[in-house]
Scaffold this active site. Structure first.
Site, PDB file in Angstrom:
ATOM      1  N   LEU A  22      81.597  22.351  51.611  1.00  0.00           N
ATOM      2  CA  LEU A  22      82.207  23.190  52.634  1.00  0.00           C
ATOM      3  C   LEU A  22      82.766  22.369  53.793  1.00  0.00           C
ATOM      4  O   LEU A  22      83.749  22.771  54.426  1.00  0.00           O
ATOM      5  CB  LEU A  22      81.182  24.212  53.151  1.00  0.00           C
ATOM      6  CG  LEU A  22      80.647  25.184  52.091  1.00  0.00           C
ATOM      7  CD1 LEU A  22      79.547  26.058  52.689  1.00  0.00           C
ATOM      8  CD2 LEU A  22      81.773  26.045  51.527  1.00  0.00           C
ATOM      9  N   ASP A  23      82.156  21.234  54.085  1.00  0.00           N
ATOM     10  CA  ASP A  23      82.648  20.358  55.149  1.00  0.00           C
ATOM     11  C   ASP A  23      83.226  19.111  54.492  1.00  0.00           C
ATOM     12  O   ASP A  23      82.629  18.045  54.513  1.00  0.00           O
ATOM     13  CB  ASP A  23      81.527  19.997  56.129  1.00  0.00           C
ATOM     14  CG  ASP A  23      82.038  19.187  57.314  1.00  0.00           C
ATOM     15  OD1 ASP A  23      83.256  19.232  57.572  1.00  0.00           O
ATOM     16  OD2 ASP A  23      81.232  18.505  57.963  1.00  0.00           O
ATOM     17  N   PHE A  24      84.399  19.269  53.897  1.00  0.00           N
ATOM     18  CA  PHE A  24      85.023  18.199  53.117  1.00  0.00           C
ATOM     19  C   PHE A  24      85.883  17.348  54.050  1.00  0.00           C
ATOM     20  O   PHE A  24      87.009  17.696  54.359  1.00  0.00           O
ATOM     21  CB  PHE A  24      85.888  18.804  51.998  1.00  0.00           C
ATOM     22  CG  PHE A  24      86.246  17.840  50.904  1.00  0.00           C
ATOM     23  CD1 PHE A  24      87.067  16.757  51.135  1.00  0.00           C
ATOM     24  CD2 PHE A  24      85.773  18.039  49.618  1.00  0.00           C
ATOM     25  CE1 PHE A  24      87.407  15.885  50.119  1.00  0.00           C
ATOM     26  CE2 PHE A  24      86.108  17.174  48.583  1.00  0.00           C
ATOM     27  CZ  PHE A  24      86.933  16.090  48.842  1.00  0.00           C
TER      28      PHE A  24
END
Length: 246
Positions: free
Chosen positions: A24-26
């Protein structure tokens, strides 16, 4: 190397025992290279949840500059949304910046195809990995080299010598900031590179290799002092050599 390693990681995440995992936090800061392999440093923002849906209109994958319509599966999940989100993020944070550079000219069309296909999400992770492995095979095997007249015959080879290393002309993408140090498949390819650079008058294929096993060649603007080295061969352009120097 970075892009291929990332694709292998995303392939694992797409087919993990837990199901398809999305990061989700790429962000590039979430990754680190360890022994030549890309690793995720923080899995706190990873998820196996896939977006629930009732119809296809519920399954639009949104990014700041693009959106992609996806299918709603029979079990009420947006098909492949986790895999596609990871892949498009790989495209916009890594592929866009790294793939257009550094490759031999003959391989750039293959990398452009990967770039375009992932940017449009026409490739899934399976197809992307297969495409990368094809490019790697062509690169390591030298099959990308076009049949050209043999250029090594235009060089004098001095076996058992090494050139004194020092600061020389720069080239891109050099492995050394002091001069021109490039990966080559063979001495013949090194001769072609030397011929294509107006400054180059001599080169040596070193004992150093890259992560693919290809040797590094050092190119110089003029033949420098030679020192004995039983494992080395110095190649000097015939037009640059002279009886006095040799």
């Amino acid at each position: 190397q970075i892009c291929l390693s990332l694709v292998k990681l995303l392939f694992y995440l797409a087919h993990s025992p837990l199901g398809s995992i999305v990061l989700l936090d790429f962000q590039p800061r979430q990754f680190v290279m360890v022994d030549g392999n890309l690793k995720v440093t923080d899995m706190d923002d990873a998820s196996i949840e896939e977006l629930p849906c009732k119809e296809d209109n519920d399954c639009t994958l949104e990014f700041p500059t693009k959106s992609f319509p996806l299918k709603c599966s029979a079990v009420g999940k947006c098909e492949g949304i986790n895999e596609k989100k990871n892949l498009f993020n790989a495209y916009r944070y890594f592929f866009t910046y790294l793939l257009p550079h550094s490759a031999p000219p003959a391989l750039r069309p293959f990398l452009s195809d990967i770039l375009n296909a992932t940017g449009d999400l026409r490739y899934g992770i399976n197809e992307t990995l297969k495409a990368f492995e094809k490019v790697l095979h062509l690169y390591k095997s030298g099959l990308y080299l076009q049949k050209k007249p043999l250029l090594l015959k235009d060089y004098i080879s001095l076996k058992g010598f090494h050139m004194v290393e020092g600061e020389d002309y720069k080239c891109w993408p050099s492995y050394s900031h002091l001069g021109c140090l490039l990966s080559v498949h063979s001495a013949e390819e090194a001769a072609a590179i030397c011929n294509s650079q107006s400054q180059c008058q001599s080169f040596i294929v070193t004992q150093q290799t890259t992560w693919t096993g290809r040797p590094l060649a050092s190119f110089q603007s003029s033949p420098t002092d030679l020192i004995p080295d039983a494992n080395s061969v110095v190649y000097i352009k015939r037009s640059a050599s002279s009886g006095e120097r040799l």
